[in-house]
Design a protein around this motif. Structure first.
Motif, PDB file in Angstrom:
ATOM      1  N   ASP A  24      32.413  -2.882 -11.782  1.00  0.00           N
ATOM      2  CA  ASP A  24      32.589  -4.329 -11.750  1.00  0.00           C
ATOM      3  C   ASP A  24      33.249  -4.758 -10.446  1.00  0.00           C
ATOM      4  OD1 ASP A  24      31.479  -4.437 -14.246  1.00  0.00           O
ATOM      5  OD2 ASP A  24      33.376  -4.692 -15.304  1.00  0.00           O
ATOM      6  N   TYR A  54      33.266 -16.385 -13.523  1.00  0.00           N
ATOM      7  CA  TYR A  54      32.559 -17.170 -14.540  1.00  0.00           C
ATOM      8  C   TYR A  54      31.176 -17.537 -14.027  1.00  0.00           C
ATOM      9  CZ  TYR A  54      37.198 -18.107 -16.544  1.00  0.00           C
ATOM     10  OH  TYR A  54      38.451 -17.989 -17.106  1.00  0.00           O
ATOM     11  N   GLU A  55      30.363 -18.060 -14.920  1.00  0.00           N
ATOM     12  CA  GLU A  55      29.166 -18.786 -14.518  1.00  0.00           C
ATOM     13  C   GLU A  55      29.472 -20.256 -14.762  1.00  0.00           C
ATOM     14  OE1 GLU A  55      25.310 -17.645 -15.898  1.00  0.00           O
ATOM     15  OE2 GLU A  55      25.627 -15.565 -15.300  1.00  0.00           O
ATOM     16  N   VAL A  60      27.494 -18.027 -10.042  1.00  0.00           N
ATOM     17  CA  VAL A  60      28.678 -17.206 -10.260  1.00  0.00           C
ATOM     18  C   VAL A  60      29.810 -17.796  -9.422  1.00  0.00           C
ATOM     19  CG1 VAL A  60      29.686 -14.911  -9.942  1.00  0.00           C
ATOM     20  CG2 VAL A  60      27.324 -15.136 -10.722  1.00  0.00           C
ATOM     21  N   ARG A 105      32.246 -23.648 -18.248  1.00  0.00           N
ATOM     22  CA  ARG A 105      32.265 -22.263 -17.755  1.00  0.00           C
ATOM     23  C   ARG A 105      31.852 -21.302 -18.874  1.00  0.00           C
ATOM     24  NH1 ARG A 105      38.803 -21.117 -17.529  1.00  0.00           N
ATOM     25  NH2 ARG A 105      39.101 -21.435 -19.756  1.00  0.00           N
ATOM     26  N   THR A 106      31.182 -20.219 -18.479  1.00  0.00           N
ATOM     27  CA  THR A 106      30.764 -19.194 -19.429  1.00  0.00           C
ATOM     28  C   THR A 106      30.932 -17.817 -18.791  1.00  0.00           C
ATOM     29  OG1 THR A 106      28.464 -19.283 -18.669  1.00  0.00           O
ATOM     30  CG2 THR A 106      29.055 -20.702 -20.540  1.00  0.00           C
ATOM     31  N   LYS A 107      30.716 -16.803 -19.583  1.00  0.00           N
ATOM     32  CA  LYS A 107      30.725 -15.401 -19.137  1.00  0.00           C
ATOM     33  C   LYS A 107      32.007 -15.026 -18.403  1.00  0.00           C
ATOM     34  CE  LYS A 107      25.743 -15.066 -19.085  1.00  0.00           C
ATOM     35  NZ  LYS A 107      24.548 -14.718 -18.327  1.00  0.00           N
ATOM     36  N   GLU A 108      33.129 -15.289 -19.051  1.00  0.00           N
ATOM     37  CA  GLU A 108      34.436 -14.972 -18.461  1.00  0.00           C
ATOM     38  C   GLU A 108      34.600 -13.471 -18.235  1.00  0.00           C
ATOM     39  OE1 GLU A 108      38.298 -15.005 -20.828  1.00  0.00           O
ATOM     40  OE2 GLU A 108      38.503 -16.793 -19.553  1.00  0.00           O
ATOM     41  N   LYS A 109      35.110 -13.122 -17.057  1.00  0.00           N
ATOM     42  CA  LYS A 109      35.368 -11.723 -16.730  1.00  0.00           C
ATOM     43  C   LYS A 109      36.588 -11.648 -15.817  1.00  0.00           C
ATOM     44  CE  LYS A 109      32.069  -8.704 -15.290  1.00  0.00           C
ATOM     45  NZ  LYS A 109      31.106  -8.134 -14.313  1.00  0.00           N
TER      46      LYS A 109
END
Length: 117
Positions: A24, A54-55, A60, A105-109
């Motif tokens: 990652d 995030y997206e 991104v 926001r989505t896909k938190e990492k």
């Protein structure tokens, strides 16, 4: 016998976790790695400094939360161009340029968090 299986399972999980983190982190843009390097060279913040991916609006993005009080947070695109400050600052509401960031926001990492004490 059961102890050996448990130890193997724990070792496998730890190996997988470490591998994921390295992969990652390798995908993070170089310009963001420079920002992380700079954060590491600064005094320890409370809460600890962090960088999140995030997206947002089909791209991104990388979010660096505010360190404290009246300091604004920072939201960058994948080329490290500043998009906006979603929160923080004197009003706590950022610069107003991306008011919908927290809703959309989505896909938190979590990319990086300062683990110094």
């Amino acid at each position: 016998m059961a102890l050996k299986i448990k130890l193997l399972l724990i070792g496998f999980v730890l190996l997988q976790t470490q591998t994921c983190k390295k992969e990652d982190f390798a995908a993070v843009p170089t310009c963001l790695l420079e920002k992380i390097k700079k954060l590491k060279s600064e005094n320890i913040a409370n809460p600890p400094a962090s960088v999140w991916q995030y997206e947002y609006n089909g791209q991104v993005v990388y979010y660096i939360p505010a360190k404290c009080c009246d300091i604004p947070s920072l939201l960058y695109d994948s080329n490290c161009n500043l998009i906006c400050s979603p929160d923080g600052g004197f009003t706590g509401k950022g610069d107003g340029k991306c008011k919908d960031f927290f809703d959309k926001r989505t896909k938190e990492k979590l990319i990086w968090k300062d683990d110094r004490e």
